[in-house]
Write an enzyme that holds these catalytic residues in place. Structure first.
Site, PDB file in Angstrom:
ATOM      1  N   LYS A   1      29.236 -11.784 -19.353  1.00 21.66           N
ATOM      2  CA  LYS A   1      28.031 -12.102 -20.137  1.00 21.66           C
ATOM      3  C   LYS A   1      27.890 -13.622 -20.241  1.00 21.66           C
ATOM      4  O   LYS A   1      28.855 -14.360 -19.977  1.00 21.66           O
ATOM      5  CB  LYS A   1      28.157 -11.483 -21.530  1.00 21.66           C
ATOM      6  CG  LYS A   1      29.402 -11.932 -22.269  1.00 21.66           C
ATOM      7  CD  LYS A   1      29.671 -11.096 -23.502  1.00 21.66           C
ATOM      8  CE  LYS A   1      30.922 -11.602 -24.206  1.00 21.66           C
ATOM      9  NZ  LYS A   1      31.349 -10.747 -25.286  1.00 21.66           N
TER      10      LYS A   1
ATOM     11  N   TYR B   1      20.707 -45.037 -29.634  1.00 29.09           N
ATOM     12  CA  TYR B   1      19.739 -44.764 -30.701  1.00 29.09           C
ATOM     13  C   TYR B   1      20.318 -45.047 -32.079  1.00 29.09           C
ATOM     14  O   TYR B   1      21.512 -44.812 -32.316  1.00 29.09           O
ATOM     15  CB  TYR B   1      19.321 -43.288 -30.648  1.00 29.09           C
ATOM     16  CG  TYR B   1      18.387 -42.971 -29.510  1.00 29.09           C
ATOM     17  CD1 TYR B   1      17.145 -43.601 -29.409  1.00 29.09           C
ATOM     18  CD2 TYR B   1      18.747 -42.032 -28.545  1.00 29.09           C
ATOM     19  CE1 TYR B   1      16.290 -43.297 -28.358  1.00 29.09           C
ATOM     20  CE2 TYR B   1      17.891 -41.730 -27.498  1.00 29.09           C
ATOM     21  CZ  TYR B   1      16.661 -42.366 -27.410  1.00 29.09           C
ATOM     22  OH  TYR B   1      15.825 -42.071 -26.382  1.00 29.09           O
TER      23      TYR B   1
HETATM   24  C1  PLP Z   1      32.708 -10.663 -25.414  1.00 30.29           C
HETATM   25  C2  PLP Z   1      33.341  -9.382 -25.619  1.00 30.29           C
HETATM   26  C3  PLP Z   1      34.668  -9.161 -25.204  1.00 30.29           C
HETATM   27  C4  PLP Z   1      35.559 -10.217 -24.644  1.00 30.29           C
HETATM   28  O1  PLP Z   1      36.081 -11.021 -25.698  1.00 30.29           O
HETATM   29  P1  PLP Z   1      37.083 -12.231 -25.398  1.00 30.29           P
HETATM   30  O2  PLP Z   1      37.483 -12.696 -26.742  1.00 30.29           O
HETATM   31  O3  PLP Z   1      36.289 -13.250 -24.687  1.00 30.29           O
HETATM   32  O4  PLP Z   1      38.174 -11.681 -24.615  1.00 30.29           O
HETATM   33  C5  PLP Z   1      35.158  -7.865 -25.302  1.00 30.29           C
HETATM   34  N1  PLP Z   1      34.407  -6.870 -25.821  1.00 30.29           N
HETATM   35  C6  PLP Z   1      33.144  -7.065 -26.254  1.00 30.29           C
HETATM   36  C7  PLP Z   1      32.398  -5.920 -26.810  1.00 30.29           C
HETATM   37  C8  PLP Z   1      32.574  -8.325 -26.181  1.00 30.29           C
HETATM   38  O5  PLP Z   1      31.345  -8.511 -26.637  1.00 30.29           O
END
Ligand code: PLP
Length: 822
Positions: A492, A717
């Protein structure tokens, strides 16, 4: 390979007894990779066991592809059906058997073998020595840095009868490994490059590390080393008799006394032998490390009897070695594999393999120069053509005279240019559209000019992704769970900023089982780019139902309302859809709560069109010790909920709960699958096993301008940057629009320039940032590292009160991602 092998010979070498169908022929090729097979009917496939897979799993496919002989672990049962069509040689350990075959092949080579080891520089010394020697001899050498327990055998199989010298590199990471490498390489002439001072895992002291490495030279007639390295020198002199040693030093008393006179861009290197014979060479480098490496090369070339003028000619063309195979975004959606440092068939094979692992594009195109490998051109190019054929290319562009021989093999796909210049003049960049282009050539052809022409303009800032490190981290997590536990990887948010398509593709070749994205669009984009793994969508919306169906995406269902909507959609379209159920055990974000289970069961009954692929929950505090009790409570509640649901199902969905931190803390709850996220990208959030991960991404930019400022000047700035005593600043080509957080302003952040820390001065601007370089020697065009191996994301996040997740995912998509293998 030097010597073809009969089954009887293989039995003798490996101690195995052949079974199955008789194989009357001879083996001329050995492969350990199911994708790298050229002449299947004469190829022996050695099924190695790795962390994630057993090569033996590929046997049925390989038999279909025409392979007939397999070396397998003896505890693996052989399917009698398969044994009707192929020969199997079961052995205790296939890796040892592979090494035994390598030792035999090595013994068939009667010309000199140079063995190189040490901490730094071994690959460079190997490459440079290869280049210099090839002025006079036909040289075989290890491809890239193939120096391991498996890399060395493969390097040895690359030696051919026409080679006049072989150069093999050996690398070890723990005690006991060199013994095996030494037995295979058995070098006549050794080179010990140097020893790093860093304490390495796997060794209790530097002396121990040196002694382990020196085992490579047990049976060497001669060993070259630098006497100025005190520890190395001491260990070597205690281990080897004086007649076997060739030392060089800047001080008198060594076999070669070396003095370096640095000029503007060159160095004059003078070597005086103990008999007062003097040799002078010009080399195109001025830095200390290169001078050390080249001195090893010169001493080795002299020892092997190469003529002075041809050594000098070879030295003239040496270039810094960037052995990395790099994947870059090209013009018109093409992808470019940059391998502008390659000069032999072994290297070409590695590059073609990398090409074949990329996601599919319209065409596969190879731009190839003459190989600088000496030997009989007819033979070399016929071998090259076999190799190219096995990778199914659409178009081949040759640059140079010798490579034009490929025309006979590919009359319709081949075009030829005499020089790189000629190609550049007639190249039509628009002819390349959505293609995969491998650009691989020998140094003198300066193929970087072709890469420059075909790649997308890269503005100062790049995010470099090390694919080897990614593989390392994936395998690390894979080892924490049982072999049968599936790996879902979270890609993601553009794969945590790393670039979803390339990373997903790499995961696909590494054997991940599932991917997960946040939104349907992300899944669609992965499908359009050729990703075939199952994809779970965490947060789908009603508007995307058509996309889910069309692109074979698996939505998470997290509420009764959503279940009903998706269920009716599936009924109306008369389709089956796999779904995943999110069970809320404490996150209170999305998901079914315990009290909703009855309602959920009714829905499951009402909509059999929705098949439940998995049940999962998400831990809220697995990274922190203080939440231990809560986490275990979540896991227990999840077990209860999933059991209740399982009771009403006549099939068994996958169940999973652990994120990266959970894998480390609660492996006993791995269930059917784990969901790897941040750990893959090199951050171990529990802090327990940090040292075992490798840093994956490096964010880099360049200095646009350097300014000297008078006392009292202000920077940026709102005049926030103050230099009461004046000083020197550098303006960097990165700002908050690239994802460089504005909270790094006014000294909160720092970057590395030429190895030194430079603090942010004043406020971070939209596209630029100023840093204080009063104490640093730097100029416009120099590189600045924002984060990477030497600047940890955790440390940077702490500086501004955030977490590595945010830093990684904030990198703007306008920053070009570049992928490489080292
Ligand atoms: C993002 C996510 C993970 C992974 O989490 P990490 O801490 O990056 O390992 C696992 N399960 C779900 C449902 C997530 O949204």
């Amino acid at each position: 390979m030097l010597s073809s092998l009969s089954i009887t010979q293989l039995e003798e070498l490996t101690g195995g007894k052949a079974q199955g169908k008789e194989f009357p022929g001879l083996i001329t090729q050995i492969s350990i990779d199911s994708r790298q097979i050229i002449q299947p009917e004469q190829c022996l496939f050695v099924a190695l066991r790795g962390v994630k897979a057993d090569g033996a799993d590929f046997i049925p496919t390989l038999i279909q592809a025409g392979l007939r002989v397999f070396l397998v672990h003896q505890d693996r049962t052989i399917d009698p059906e398969l044994a009707k069509n192929a020969t199997f040689i079961p052995v205790k350990n296939t890796r040892n058997a592979l090494q035994a075959i390598a030792s035999f092949q090595r013994s068939q080579f009667i010309k000199p073998v140079v063995g190189i080891t040490g901490s730094n520089g071994k690959t460079i010394v190997k490459e440079w020595l290869g280049q210099v020697l090839s002025q006079s001899f036909t040289v075989a050498k290890s491809p890239k840095s193939y120096n391991s327990q498996v890399g060395v055998p493969l390097s040895i199989f690359g030696i051919q009868a026409y080679h006049q010298v072989a150069i093999l590199e050996a690398g070890v990471s723990k005690l006991g490994e060199m013994h095996t490498l030494s037995a295979m390489i058995s070098p006549n002439l050794g080179i010990f490059t140097n020893i790093g001072t860093a304490h390495e895992e796997g060794f209790s002291s530097i002396e121990e590390k040196i002694r382990e490495k020196l085992q490579l030279f047990q049976n060497s007639q001669l060993l070259i080393y630098c006497r100025d390295q005190a520890l190395v020198s001491k260990e070597i002199q205690e281990t080897f008799s004086k007649e076997r040693l060739i030392s060089w030093s800047e001080k008198p008393g060594a076999d070669f006394v070396v003095s370096a006179k640095k000029q503007e861009t060159q160095t004059k290197l003078i070597l005086i032998k103990s008999d007062l014979n003097t040799f002078t060479f010009q080399i195109p480098f001025t830095d200390t490390a290169s001078i050390e490496n080249i001195t090893h090369v010169i001493v080795a070339a002299l020892t092997l009897g190469q003529e002075i003028p041809s050594i000098q000619e070879g030295l003239k063309h040496l270039k810094p070695v960037d052995m990395r195979l790099t994947l870059k975004p090209g013009l018109n959606d093409s992808l470019i594999i940059d391998d502008t440092y390659n000069n032999d068939i072994a290297g070409l094979k590695v590059a073609l393999e990398f090409l074949s692992q990329q996601r599919p594009k319209r065409r596969k195109i190879l731009i190839l120069s003459d190989l600088l490998q000496q030997g009989i051109p007819e033979k070399i190019y016929s071998e090259v053509s076999e190799l190219i054929k096995s990778y199914g290319l659409d178009q081949i562009i040759g640059v140079g005279g010798d490579v034009s021989r490929l025309r006979d093999f590919f009359p319709n796909q081949f075009s030829n240019y005499p020089t790189t210049e000629a190609l550049l003049q007639s190249i039509d960049t628009d002819a390349f559209q959505n293609d995969l282009i491998l650009i691989t050539g020998a140094r003198p052809f300066a193929f970087e000019r072709i890469v420059n022409r075909l790649q997308q303009r890269i503005h100062g800032t790049t995010l470099e992704i090390n694919l080897n490190a990614l593989t390392h981290n994936f395998n690390f997590y894979k080892r924490q769970v049982k072999p049968e536990t599936k790996m879902m990887v979270m890609v993601k948010a553009f794969a945590y900023g790393g670039g979803a398509a390339e990373i997903a593709n790499h995961l696909q070749t590494m054997g991940a089982d599932y991917l997960a994205v946040a939104f349907s669009d992300e899944g669609v984009s992965l499908r359009k780019q050729g990703i075939r793994l199952p994809i779970m969508v965490l947060n789908p919306v009603e508007e995307s139902f058509d996309l889910l169906r069309e692109f074979d995406l698996e939505p998470v269902v997290f509420s009764p309302d959503f279940f009903g909507k998706l269920g009716r959609y599936a009924q109306n379209h008369q389709i089956q859809l796999p779904i995943h159920l999110d069970l809320d055990t404490g996150m209170h974000r999305l998901g079914f709560e315990k009290l909703q289970l009855e309602e959920l069961k009714v829905l499951i009954h009402s909509f059999p069109e929705l098949g439940i692929a998995s049940l999962y929950t998400h831990l809220v505090g697995a990274d922190e010790e203080e939440h231990e009790e809560f986490s275990l409570g979540q896991l227990r509640l999840f077990m209860e909920m999933k059991e209740e649901l399982e009771e009403i199902l006549d099939y068994r969905p996958l169940v999973h709960a652990l994120n990266s931190a959970g894998i480390i803390r609660y492996p006993e709850f791995q269930m059917d699958m784990v969901r790897l996220g941040i750990g893959l990208y090199g951050v171990e959030v529990t802090g327990k096993r940090d040292a075992e991960l490798k840093s994956v991404s490096t964010l880099k930019t360049t200095i646009s301008q350097v300014k000297i400022l008078p006392p009292g000047a202000t920077v940026g700035y709102s005049r926030k940057g103050k230099l009461p005593h004046g000083g020197k600043i550098a303006t960097l080509a990165i700002g908050y629009a690239d994802g460089y957080d504005r909270r790094f302003s006014q000294g909160k952040g720092y970057v590395l320039i030429n190895g030194k820390k430079a603090s942010v001065i004043g406020n971070v601007c939209m596209d630029m940032t100023m840093v204080d370089i009063s104490d640093i020697d730097a100029k416009a065009g120099d590189e600045a590292i924002i984060y990477g191996e030497q600047i940890s994301l955790k440390e940077l996040g702490d500086q501004i009160g955030t977490i590595p997740y945010e830093l990684l995912t904030n990198i703007s998509t306008r920053v070009k991602r570049v992928y490489y293998l080292d």
